[in-house]
Motif scaffolding. Sequence first.
Motif: not given
Length: 446
Positions: A389-391, A423-426, A430-434
Motif C-alpha cells: 500500500g505504500g505510504a 494499491d490501497k483500493l485494490a 477491488p470491484r469499485y468501478p472507478a
Amino acid sequence: MTAQDHLSTKLDAALMKRGISPSRGLVRLHGGAMMESWFFEASEDPFILRCAPSAEIMSGRPFGHDVEAALIRAAREAGITAPEIAFDLADNDYLGSGFVMRALPGTSDPNTILACQEPDRLLAQCAQQLARIHSLPAASIPDAVPVLDYHQALEDLHRQFAEAGADRPIIALGLRWLRDHLPAPIEPQLNHGDFRVGNLLVEGSRLTGVLDWEVAHWGDPHEDLAYACMTVWRFERIDRPALGLGSLTDWISAYEAFGGAPVNRDRLHYWLVYRTVWWGLGCIGMAQTWRSSDPSLERLVISRRASEQELDLLLLLESDAPDAEQARTIAPTHATADPAGEATASEIAVAVRDWLATLKDRVEKHDRFQLAVARNALGMISREDLYDGGAWRDPELSRAILNGEQSLLTPGLLGRLRRTALDKLAADVPRYPALAVARAKWTGEA
C-alpha cells in the motif's frame, strides 16, 4: 423471545394506541448505516418504522426525528414525493426515537434503478424534485434545520482529519484545495443533504419517493447537485456522471428548466470535492463509532471504503499538476503471493469467506445482507498482505501538503499518490468501478 419479538410487541402496542391493527410481517430492511428501517403491514397498508439503533447515534445528529418528520411533512405538502408520516414515536411507546410512515411503491436498489428503461426521463424527474426542494420557503421549515457555514464546515473537516490521525496525504490534498478555493456565500436554500440513488424510490422509470431527510440544511444548492453526482453514488454506471443516469449537461439543464437557479460549474466542482472529502472522512470515522458505541459490522466495513473517496479525490484534483506529471504513468502492480508451510492469515480469511457463501440460501432479508458484509470484511483481510500500500499513512507528508510546502506541483508527488490510491483500493474494494478507470489512465494497463 428474540430482540425482534420484543420490538414487534412494543410496535403493536404503539399501533393500537393510534387505532391501527397489529403489525404483520415485520422485517428489517438492509442498508442504512446510521438508522434502522423496518417494514411491516397493518390495517391492510404497508408501513415503515424508522428509528435510531441507539441514543448515542442521535446525540451526534443535527436535529432529532421530530424535526425530520416535520420537515418531511412540509416537503410532502409542497408537492415533493416525500413519504406520509403516520405518527411520531412517543416516550411511552418505548421504541426509542423515530416515527412511522406509510410505505411508498418502488425500489431503492441502485442496480434496478440504474437499469431502468428511460434513464433520461428519471433524471429529469430527479432534477424537478431537487428544484422544488431548493424552493421551499423558510416559513414552512422547522427552525431547528441548521444553516451551513462554509468556513465552519471546512474547519469541521480539518477537525475530523486531526481526530483520524492526520496521516492521509490525499485527504490532506483535498483539504488544502478546499481552503484555497472556498467560494463566497450565496443566499442559502434548503438542501436535502443526501439526495442520491439509494435514497430515492423508483418504479420502472418513475420517481416515487425521496427518502432520508436526516441531514437536511440550508446552504448552497450546488452542494446537493454535486453530491448526487459523486462517483460512489453512480455505482456501476460511472460513465453517466449525473446520478448514474445521464450527462452532467442534461442534469443541469433539467434542473434549470424546472425552476432551479442558474448553475455555476466552478461552484459545482467545489462542492463535489468538498463532499468527496466529507464522505472519505465520514467513512474513516465509522471505525471510531464502532469502537466507542455501535457494534455494527456494516459500519466497521464502511470505514475501509475511505480508499474509494481517496481515489475519486485524486481524479478530481490531478488536473492541477503539470501536464508532464499527469502524462507520466506508473508501473502496474498485481497481487502476488507464494505461500508455503502453514496457512497464512489471508488463506484462512479466504477459507472462512468461502464457507460463509454456503450459508447464503439458509438466511434471508437483513441477515443475508449482513452475511454479504461479513464476506466483504474477510475479503479485505485476505488481500491486506498481497499489496504494497505504500505510504498511505504519512503524517509528515500530510502536514507538508496542508501547510502548502508540497502540492501537485511538486515533482513526483502525483505519481506517489496515484500508487498509494491504486494499491490501497485494490486491497479494500477491488470491484469499485472507478479503480479500473484509474488503473487504465495511470498505468496504461487495459
